[in-house]
Design a protein around this motif. Structure first.
Motif, mmCIF file in Angstrom:
data_model
loop_
_atom_site.group_PDB
_atom_site.id
_atom_site.type_symbol
_atom_site.label_atom_id
_atom_site.label_comp_id
_atom_site.label_asym_id
_atom_site.label_seq_id
_atom_site.Cartn_x
_atom_site.Cartn_y
_atom_site.Cartn_z
ATOM 1 N N VAL A 1 0.838 -1.198 0.000
ATOM 2 C CA VAL A 1 0.000 0.000 0.000
ATOM 3 C C VAL A 1 0.873 1.248 0.000
ATOM 4 O O VAL A 1 0.649 2.199 -0.767
ATOM 5 C CB VAL A 1 -0.947 0.012 1.212
ATOM 6 C CG1 VAL A 1 -1.671 1.355 1.329
ATOM 7 C CG2 VAL A 1 -1.965 -1.122 1.109
ATOM 8 N N ALA A 2 1.872 1.264 0.879
ATOM 9 C CA ALA A 2 2.754 2.430 0.968
ATOM 10 C C ALA A 2 3.475 2.688 -0.346
ATOM 11 O O ALA A 2 3.642 3.842 -0.765
ATOM 12 C CB ALA A 2 3.757 2.232 2.101
ATOM 13 N N ALA A 3 3.884 1.622 -1.019
ATOM 14 C CA ALA A 3 4.590 1.784 -2.293
ATOM 15 C C ALA A 3 3.677 2.385 -3.356
ATOM 16 O O ALA A 3 4.086 3.277 -4.115
ATOM 17 C CB ALA A 3 5.133 0.435 -2.760
ATOM 18 N N ILE A 4 2.444 1.906 -3.417
ATOM 19 C CA ILE A 4 1.483 2.457 -4.382
ATOM 20 C C ILE A 4 1.260 3.941 -4.113
ATOM 21 O O ILE A 4 1.156 4.753 -5.040
ATOM 22 C CB ILE A 4 0.147 1.696 -4.311
ATOM 23 C CG1 ILE A 4 0.340 0.252 -4.790
ATOM 24 C CG2 ILE A 4 -0.929 2.388 -5.148
ATOM 25 C CD1 ILE A 4 -0.846 -0.654 -4.497
ATOM 26 N N ALA A 5 1.212 4.310 -2.829
ATOM 27 C CA ALA A 5 0.929 5.693 -2.436
ATOM 28 C C ALA A 5 2.173 6.571 -2.441
ATOM 29 O O ALA A 5 2.125 7.721 -1.985
ATOM 30 C CB ALA A 5 0.272 5.717 -1.060
ATOM 31 N N GLY A 6 3.289 6.062 -2.933
ATOM 32 C CA GLY A 6 4.489 6.869 -3.034
ATOM 33 C C GLY A 6 5.164 7.144 -1.709
ATOM 34 O O GLY A 6 5.734 8.221 -1.505
ATOM 35 N N GLY A 7 5.113 6.173 -0.805
ATOM 36 C CA GLY A 7 5.764 6.325 0.495
ATOM 37 C C GLY A 7 4.831 6.163 1.675
ATOM 38 O O GLY A 7 5.294 6.026 2.812
ATOM 39 N N GLY A 8 3.554 6.177 1.443
ATOM 40 C CA GLY A 8 2.600 5.969 2.533
ATOM 41 C C GLY A 8 1.297 6.696 2.263
ATOM 42 O O GLY A 8 1.270 7.775 1.656
ATOM 43 N N ALA A 9 0.200 6.096 2.692
ATOM 44 C CA ALA A 9 -1.117 6.700 2.501
ATOM 45 C C ALA A 9 -1.278 7.922 3.400
ATOM 46 O O ALA A 9 -0.661 8.033 4.462
ATOM 47 C CB ALA A 9 -2.218 5.681 2.802
ATOM 48 N N ASP A 10 -2.129 8.847 2.975
ATOM 49 C CA ASP A 10 -2.466 10.010 3.799
ATOM 50 C C ASP A 10 -3.510 9.655 4.846
ATOM 51 O O ASP A 10 -3.454 10.132 5.985
ATOM 52 C CB ASP A 10 -2.990 11.141 2.913
ATOM 53 C CG ASP A 10 -1.971 11.583 1.888
ATOM 54 O OD1 ASP A 10 -0.949 12.172 2.285
ATOM 55 O OD2 ASP A 10 -2.189 11.315 0.689
ATOM 56 N N VAL A 11 -4.456 8.842 4.447
ATOM 57 C CA VAL A 11 -5.518 8.361 5.343
ATOM 58 C C VAL A 11 -5.680 6.878 5.090
ATOM 59 O O VAL A 11 -5.644 6.429 3.938
ATOM 60 C CB VAL A 11 -6.858 9.092 5.089
ATOM 61 C CG1 VAL A 11 -7.967 8.524 5.963
ATOM 62 C CG2 VAL A 11 -6.713 10.589 5.321
#
Length: 353
Positions: free
Chosen positions: A232-242
C-alpha cells in the motif's frame, strides 16, 4: 407482526409472530420496507461486544439498517408524520443529553444501538419503534427507494462521517481501505467522491473488482501479498495520507496504521471481535516518530444526513451500487452464517417480510 428473533448466539434466528409495537408519546412506528444485513448484525448474532455492554440477549430482534414508512406517531411528536418515507440511524440518541444538544447524537450519553439492546428492538421485522422520533427519524428525499437507502442507517453513513467529518481527506490524497465488506466498499465509493485516490485491500478478488468499479485506483489482495502495508505504501508513493480499518480485526488495524506515511491519519471504523475484545496492540513508537493520528469514528449525527442526500441527488454518491442482492426475512440466518467466512459481497438487503 413477523420478526426474526435471536434465540441463541450463533444459532439460526427464529421467524416468529410477535406483538406489534405501538408509539410512545415521543416515538414513532415505522413499517419496514427494506433492511440491510450488516456485519454488525453478525457480531451481535455471534454474541460479541459484551465488553462494550451491548451484547444482544435472547429475545432480541436484530437489524439496524432500515428504511420504510411511518405508520404511527406519538402525541408529542411534532415533525414526523404518518406516511413519511424515512431511514433510521442505528445510533439512537435521547435528544436531550449535552452531546445530542451539541449535534453529536452519534455519541449520545445514553446511546441505544438499534437492534442490540432490549429498549430498541431492531428492524428484522415488519415494524419497529423509534424513540425520540423527532430527533432520530431521518426524512428521505423524494424519488429514492427503500432498498437503495437501506445501507444508510449504518454502513454508508458511518463511512461518510469518518471520511468527510473525522479525517482530513483532500483532493488527490491517497486513502487506503482495509476490508471491502459493506462498510469498506462504502468508504471506497465515498473517498473517491471526495476526490481521493483510493487503494482497496481485501482477501477476495470479487470484492476488489467491485471496489474498482466503485472508484478504487489500485487494489491489494492481502492473501497474495507478502507485506500488505508495504505494498500500500509503495502504491501511495511512500505511505497513505488516510487509512481505514473497515473490518476491526487486529491484522487489518495494524496493516492500516503501518501503511501510513508521515502525519497520516488512521480511521478506526470496524469494531473488534471476540478474538480481540476491544484490545489491539499497535506500533506506538513508529506512530510517534511519524506523527500518525489514530481517529475513532462512530455512526453519524442524523442532522448531517442532508450532506449525503445532496451528493446522491447530483449523482456523486450512489449507495444503490453497493446493494448486492435482495432477500426475504427467512434468508437472514443464511446470510449471517455466510458472513462467518466473509462469504457475502456488498450489502444484502431484506425487502420481503
Amino acid at each position: 407482526m413477523k420478526a426474526a428473533i435471536l434465540e441463541e448466539h450463533g444459532e439460526p434466528l427464529a421467524i416468529e409472530e410477535v406483538d406489534a409495537p405501538s408509539a410512545d408519546p415521543e416515538g414513532a412506528v415505522v413499517e419496514i420496507e427494506a433492511c440491510g444485513i450488516c456485519r454488525s448484525d453478525w457480531h451481535g448474532w455471534q454474541g460479541d461486544w459484551a465488553w462494550l455492554g451491548i451484547q444482544p440477549q435472547p429475545g432480541q430482534i436484530l437489524g439496524h439498517e432500515p428504511a420504510g414508512r411511518v405508520v404511527e406517531v406519538g402525541e408529542e411528536v411534532e415533525h414526523v408524520r404518518e406516511g413519511d418515507h424515512v431511514a433510521i440511524p442505528f445510533n439512537i440518541g435521547d435528544g436531550t443529553c449535552p452531546e445530542c444538544q451539541r449535534g453529536y447524537s452519534n455519541t449520545c450519553e445514553n446511546l441505544m444501538p438499534l437492534g442490540f439492546v432490549e429498549p430498541v428492538q431492531g428492524a428484522f421485522a415488519e415494524l419497529t419503534h423509534v424513540p425520540a422520533a423527532d430527533h432520530n427519524v431521518v426524512q428521505l428525499p423524494d424519488g429514492v427507494s427503500s432498498v437503495d437507502m437501506a445501507g444508510l442507517g449504518c454502513r454508508f453513513m458511518t463511512s461518510f462521517h469518518a471520511l468527510a467529518h473525522r479525517a482530513d481527506v483532500g483532493a488527490g490524497d491517497w486513502v487506503a481501505v482495509h476490508g471491502c465488506g459493506g462498510i469498506g466498499l462504502s468508504a471506497v465509493h465515498i473517498a473517491d467522491a471526495l476526490g481521493a485516490n483510493v487503494i482497496a485491500v481485501d482477501l477476495m478478488d470479487e470484492k476488489l473488482d467491485l471496489a474498482t468499479n466503485l472508484g478504487a485506483v489500485a487494489t491489494v489482495n492481502a492473501s497474495e501479498a507478502d507485506n500488505v502495508s508495504g505494498e500500500v505504501a509503495a502504491i501511495a508513493g511512500g505511505g497513505a495520507d488516510v487509512s481505514v480499518d473497515a473490518l476491526g480485526i487486529a491484522e487489518t488495524c495494524r496493516n492500516s496504521v503501518q501503511s501510513l506515511g508521515n502525519r497520516g491519519q488512521h480511521l478506526q471504523i470496524g469494531l473488534t471481535t471476540e478474538a480481540e475484545e476491544g484490545e489491539v496492540s499497535l506500533p506506538t513508537d513508529m506512530m510517534v516518530m511519524k506523527e500518525i493520528e489514530f481517529i475513532g469514528s462512530l455512526g453519524m449525527p442524523p442532522t448531517r444526513y442532508d450532506e449525503i442526500f445532496r451528493m446522491v441527488q447530483t449523482g456523486k454518491l450512489q449507495p444503490a451500487e453497493i446493494v448486492s442482492e435482495t432477500v426475504a426475512l427467512e434468508d437472514v440466518s443464511a446470510k449471517l452464517e455466510a458472513m462467518t467466512d466473509f462469504g457475502t459481497t456488498g450489502i444484502p438487503v431484506i425487502e420481503e417480510f
